[in-house]
Design a protein around this motif. Sequence first.
Motif, PDB file in Angstrom:
ATOM      1  N   ASP A  79      -3.107  -1.784  -8.238  1.00 50.07           N
ATOM      2  CA  ASP A  79      -4.218  -0.804  -7.870  1.00 50.07           C
ATOM      3  C   ASP A  79      -3.859   0.015  -6.650  1.00 50.07           C
ATOM      4  O   ASP A  79      -3.740   1.108  -6.202  1.00 50.07           O
ATOM      5  N   VAL A  80      -3.871  -1.168  -5.429  1.00 48.21           N
ATOM      6  CA  VAL A  80      -3.657  -0.804  -4.051  1.00 48.21           C
ATOM      7  C   VAL A  80      -2.026  -0.119  -3.955  1.00 48.21           C
ATOM      8  O   VAL A  80      -1.883   0.850  -3.335  1.00 48.21           O
ATOM      9  N   ASP A  87      -5.782  -5.779  -8.869  1.00 48.72           N
ATOM     10  CA  ASP A  87      -6.116  -5.239  -7.493  1.00 48.72           C
ATOM     11  C   ASP A  87      -4.630  -4.755  -6.585  1.00 48.72           C
ATOM     12  O   ASP A  87      -4.742  -3.638  -6.165  1.00 48.72           O
ATOM     13  N   SER A 112       0.730  -1.272   0.069  1.00 48.52           N
ATOM     14  CA  SER A 112      -0.007  -0.036   0.063  1.00 48.52           C
ATOM     15  C   SER A 112       0.940   1.278   0.050  1.00 48.52           C
ATOM     16  O   SER A 112       0.393   2.356  -0.635  1.00 48.52           O
ATOM     17  N   ALA A 129      -9.274  -1.778  -3.363  1.00 50.49           N
ATOM     18  CA  ALA A 129      -8.831  -1.658  -4.795  1.00 50.49           C
ATOM     19  C   ALA A 129      -9.957  -0.696  -5.420  1.00 50.49           C
ATOM     20  O   ALA A 129     -10.957  -0.842  -4.738  1.00 50.49           O
TER      21      ALA A 129
END
Lengths: 337, 135
Positions: free
Chosen positions: A139-140, A136, A15, A47
């Motif tokens: 994305d994070v 995902d 993250s 996400a």
Amino acid sequence: MKRFVPSSELVVRASRGEIPAISRLITRAEMGLDECRPALAEIYRKAGKAHVIGITGVPGSGKSTLVANLAAQLRRRNKKVAIIAVDPSSPYSGGSILGDRIRMTELASDPGVYIRSMATRGAVGGMARSTLDAVDILDVGGFDTIIIETVGVGQDEVEIAKASHTTVVVSAPGLGDEIQAIKAGMLEIADIHVVSKCDRSDSNKLVVDLKQMLTLGLASKDPKDWLPTVIGVSSYNGTGIDELATEIERHRAASLATGRAHQRELAIASFRLEKTAETLLIERFLKTLEPLRPALASTLCKRERDPYSAANELVSNALPQSIDQTEQAARAWTRRR
Amino acid sequence: MTQPIRVLLAKVGLDGHDRGVRVVARALRDAGMDVIYSGLHRTPEEVVDAAVQEDVDILGVSLLSGVQMTVFPKIFKLLDQKGVDDLIVVAGGVMPDEDVVELKKMGVREVLLQDVPPKTIVETLTRLVDERGAR
């Protein structure tokens, strides 16, 4: 990372955009480790911000080179770009040569670009089973644009349209006529058509064929619908790359403005659910199948049994409930709600 | 499902010969491994970035140009800077015996020279990953 770093810790680091943690989480998602399930669940909840672009097309149509050029163009527009490049696994050894990265050397050492190669491991449809987990995670990890490059596909592998917000279909000149262009399947899923290698003299014919194919469908379209466009691109001399990046952004903006983006998110979620359930079922089924396979195959080969009854016995073993019982259970569950 | 071993095969520097590394790539693929090939003329920085992004078990650097004593120290320094300590680094190609000794001191786990048969390469890489354990 010599000690086994728990996946929950990797989520915290990923993250923050730490690349080694992002990479290791993707590996664990690919492995399907039970240990990483809660971590992936957390990732999934966080996400959903990135714009996911799917790029698909026949083998050798120039997808990887196009992705490299597109990513470079998006970088100039200040996007952080992650690329997931899928290549096939060997049906014999299970191994693979993942060769997409080699077309993307221009992007090397740019910290705003992440490239991950993935093997299909027997999955059909153009992607690997964990491709969307990787989306995902990236994305994070702070990538705002994620490009999925599918394996080179044929006419019928259309899953990428159910996994991306904007789907780009790459066609190369010299592979078919205008009837090829009106067939059902891959060409239908494009939000944007790209004709690659348009430095070649026969590429204009394909641009025309695709445009005609699209006008044939105009009469049955709602005027509010997105009308796919055809863009000629040459990675050799750079033609069309800027136009493609602009068109992708226009598609995204139009989707968000009209609510189509939400419809698409719903479709992606539904597809994801179906694929994940399918994977679970197949895993469970194969566990039952493997010990019984040699004996059953042998009885089939001798024509002592037929495929349907043998398969039915296998399925009943893997899923003890009959279809009727499953339906009853589903109805009871719906009533309770 | 067991995870195939992931390998990045890299050619670094001004070395234009990759027939050998492609034979190795093919042998590893046929042994069920996922193989990523970097292509020719990469820098140590590019190779290390790729190894981290691809999260490979093994980084194999093929050198036929005699620059191993320059390239490998750079690779280990970059890995160290990125905090990567579980990557297995192996060398392949043609190099003098005294360099092999030095490379192993530096942290190169195996040096697979030109006369090593593909089967031995597969066995060696499999053993190295087994010894490392889960990650």
